[in-house]
Design a protein around this motif. Structure first.
Motif, mmCIF file in Angstrom:
data_model
loop_
_atom_site.group_PDB
_atom_site.id
_atom_site.type_symbol
_atom_site.label_atom_id
_atom_site.label_comp_id
_atom_site.label_asym_id
_atom_site.label_seq_id
_atom_site.Cartn_x
_atom_site.Cartn_y
_atom_site.Cartn_z
ATOM 1 N N THR A 41 0.921 -1.265 0.068
ATOM 2 C CA THR A 41 -0.049 -0.123 0.123
ATOM 3 C C THR A 41 1.038 1.415 0.220
ATOM 4 O O THR A 41 0.502 2.277 0.318
ATOM 5 N N SER A 42 2.164 1.177 -0.401
ATOM 6 C CA SER A 42 2.996 2.432 -0.361
ATOM 7 C C SER A 42 2.633 3.289 -1.270
ATOM 8 O O SER A 42 2.973 4.640 -1.023
ATOM 9 N N LEU A 43 1.823 3.244 -2.364
ATOM 10 C CA LEU A 43 1.597 4.229 -3.200
ATOM 11 C C LEU A 43 -0.005 4.576 -3.046
ATOM 12 O O LEU A 43 -0.481 5.626 -3.684
ATOM 13 N N VAL A 44 -0.639 3.840 -2.238
ATOM 14 C CA VAL A 44 -2.179 4.068 -2.036
ATOM 15 C C VAL A 44 -2.390 5.523 -1.324
ATOM 16 O O VAL A 44 -1.916 5.970 -0.212
ATOM 17 N N LEU A 70 -1.470 8.321 2.394
ATOM 18 C CA LEU A 70 -2.830 8.662 2.307
ATOM 19 C C LEU A 70 -3.192 9.955 2.413
ATOM 20 O O LEU A 70 -2.692 10.806 3.138
ATOM 21 N N ASN A 71 -4.276 10.515 1.929
ATOM 22 C CA ASN A 71 -4.619 11.710 1.950
ATOM 23 C C ASN A 71 -4.924 12.243 3.309
ATOM 24 O O ASN A 71 -5.472 11.332 4.052
ATOM 25 N N GLY A 72 -4.698 13.550 3.782
ATOM 26 C CA GLY A 72 -4.912 13.976 5.041
ATOM 27 C C GLY A 72 -6.158 14.316 5.773
ATOM 28 O O GLY A 72 -6.194 14.956 6.480
ATOM 29 N N TYR A 73 -7.287 13.863 5.158
ATOM 30 C CA TYR A 73 -8.671 14.195 5.627
ATOM 31 C C TYR A 73 -9.210 13.325 6.508
ATOM 32 O O TYR A 73 -9.345 12.156 6.021
ATOM 33 N N THR A 74 -9.542 13.720 7.700
ATOM 34 C CA THR A 74 -10.239 12.779 8.657
ATOM 35 C C THR A 74 -11.315 12.046 8.172
ATOM 36 O O THR A 74 -11.503 10.732 8.284
#
Length: 117
Positions: A41-44, A70-74
């Motif tokens: 999952t290194s590119l997910v 991962l995108n930084g949105y809660t």
């Protein structure tokens, strides 16, 4: 949808170039366990609703998951485990809970640091 799927062998599944795992196991309502410890999952960047509606999952092995990209949105993390059983057992590595996903979930999930011998 994978509503009829009762078991899944993902041991040879290549995820090395996957960027979006959103809804990957969404509505897999007959799955009782899921071992995706071999996923790269290194590119997910997206895992939103990854297990959404998998209402019979009792065990998820995320042992080797890398959540650094991962995108930084809660919102994305809270929804990753929407509509799964309250007391699901999740197997992880130690630093996973200290990062983004688990501190932001508003439900009871049994998280264990797994050791495989």
């Amino acid at each position: 949808y994978c509503q009829s799927l009762k078991e899944l062998n993902l041991s040879n599944f290549d995820t090395s170039i996957v960027a979006n795992m959103g809804s990957m196991f969404g509505r897999c309502s007959k799955l009782t366990s899921l071992d995706i410890s071999n996923f790269n999952t290194s590119l997910v960047k997206q895992m939103q609703q990854m297990f959404f509606g998998s209402i019979n999952l009792g065990y998820i092995n995320l042992y080797n998951f890398d959540e650094n990209n991962l995108n930084g949105y809660t919102y994305y993390y809270q929804n990753m485990f929407n509509k799964i059983p309250e007391n699901v057992v999740v197997c992880i590595i130690r630093n996973f809970t200290e990062m983004k996903i688990f501190p932001k979930i508003n439900k009871k999930i049994n998280i264990f640091y797994c050791i495989f011998l």
